[in-house]
Design a protein around this motif. Structure first.
Motif, PDB file in Angstrom:
ATOM      1  N   LEU A   1      38.272  60.182   2.922  1.00 26.27           N
ATOM      2  CA  LEU A   1      37.688  59.731   1.662  1.00 26.27           C
ATOM      3  C   LEU A   1      36.453  58.871   1.918  1.00 26.27           C
ATOM      4  CD1 LEU A   1      37.701  59.419  -1.395  1.00 26.27           C
ATOM      5  CD2 LEU A   1      39.342  57.538  -1.132  1.00 26.27           C
ATOM      6  N   LEU A   2      36.562  57.945   2.857  1.00 24.53           N
ATOM      7  CA  LEU A   2      35.404  57.115   3.199  1.00 24.53           C
ATOM      8  C   LEU A   2      34.264  57.979   3.728  1.00 24.53           C
ATOM      9  CD1 LEU A   2      37.180  54.103   4.957  1.00 24.53           C
ATOM     10  CD2 LEU A   2      36.073  54.090   2.716  1.00 24.53           C
TER      11      LEU A   2
ATOM     12  N   ILE B   1      32.510  59.675   0.924  1.00 26.96           N
ATOM     13  CA  ILE B   1      31.640  58.756   0.178  1.00 26.96           C
ATOM     14  C   ILE B   1      30.320  58.573   0.916  1.00 26.96           C
ATOM     15  CG2 ILE B   1      31.350  56.359  -0.575  1.00 26.96           C
ATOM     16  CD1 ILE B   1      34.383  56.324  -1.105  1.00 26.96           C
TER      17      ILE B   1
ATOM     18  N   ALA C   1      26.606  59.741  -0.285  1.00 27.30           N
ATOM     19  CA  ALA C   1      25.506  58.783  -0.347  1.00 27.30           C
ATOM     20  C   ALA C   1      24.316  59.270   0.467  1.00 27.30           C
ATOM     21  CB  ALA C   1      25.978  57.420   0.158  1.00 27.30           C
TER      22      ALA C   1
ATOM     23  N   SER D   1      24.762  53.578   2.785  1.00 29.49           N
ATOM     24  CA  SER D   1      26.103  53.085   2.460  1.00 29.49           C
ATOM     25  C   SER D   1      26.316  51.656   2.944  1.00 29.49           C
ATOM     26  CB  SER D   1      27.161  54.003   3.079  1.00 29.49           C
ATOM     27  OG  SER D   1      27.055  55.309   2.583  1.00 29.49           O
TER      28      SER D   1
END
Length: 243
Positions: free
Chosen positions: A192-193, A196, A200, A207
């Protein structure tokens, strides 16, 4: 100490010298006249990049679970500590050595463990964690905020974890996430990170900078909440989805 002594002689060559004593001696010889010109020119500031690099290499060795690599990388980090201590021993206004560093650390750890060296009764690791900030606060009464002492140069994710932990300890944030996500393991969290960061990057966004900017705002709100009689502020909207 003569720079002509053999810095590679094993510790067993002297019954009174330990392996650590030998490392301290080697560093002193490297920095002494007639030693290594590069070592002699270094400063605390010039060595920061190497301390950072060696620390990350140690983390990698720990995470890989390699005993031999951990042994080597712990040695590299220890070398940095000994080197900085030798620099301080020969720098006007600093004037301390590795023994002073060790004595200071010993006193600190004894002071922070009254449940071991004193009469305080703390039975579990959770009990110790809850009391730890109080132990540190007793050492430095000049600190007025729960955020004082957090190094702002930490990577953004590590800084976020530290800031959130401090805020929760004093009740400024609830123990539950502001908006629950279906995450139960690091195996779920990692992708998930990564997603993200990937999203970005595809938009040309940084980030690390974005999170650091958000953390500055969060820390401002925490400091404001600390100085305001806001009662129960665990749901004060310090963290939430962007509007």
């Amino acid at each position: 100490m003569s720079p002509t002594e053999n810095p590679t002689a094993p510790a067993s060559a002297s019954a009174s010298a330990s392996n650590l004593d030998e490392l301290v001696r080697v560093v002193a010889l490297l920095r002494a006249p007639g030693g290594c010109p590069w070592d002699a020119e270094q400063t605390h500031e010039s060595l920061v990049q190497y301390l950072t690099e060696e620390t990350h290499e140690l983390i990698e060795a720990i995470e890989s679970g390699s005993r031999d690599e951990m042994l080597e990388e712990l040695g590299d980090v220890l070398y940095q500590v000994v080197f900085h201590a030798d620099l301080a021993a020969h720098t006007a206004g600093e004037d301390f050595d590795i023994h002073d560093v060790a004595a200071h650390m010993t006193a600190k750890m004894v002071g922070r463990h009254p449940h071991v060296f004193g009469d305080l009764n703390l039975e579990t690791a959770d009990d110790v964690a809850l009391a730890w900030d109080d132990f540190k606060a007793a050492e430095k009464p000049s600190r007025t905020s729960v955020l004082d002492g957090i190094p702002q140069g930490m990577p953004a994710l590590a800084l976020a974890d530290k800031v959130l932990g401090r805020a929760r300890k004093i009740g400024l944030l609830g123990t539950e996430a502001a908006f629950p996500l279906p995450i139960e393991t690091e195996g779920q969290l990692g992708p998930l990170l990564l997603a993200i960061v990937s999203a970005a990057k595809s938009q040309g966004l940084d980030s690390e900078r974005a999170l650091r900017t958000a953390l500055r705002g969060l820390q401002e709100e925490i400091r404001e909440a600390e100085t305001t009689d806001a009662g129960d502020v665990s749901d004060a909207g310090i963290i939430g989805l962007p509007g």
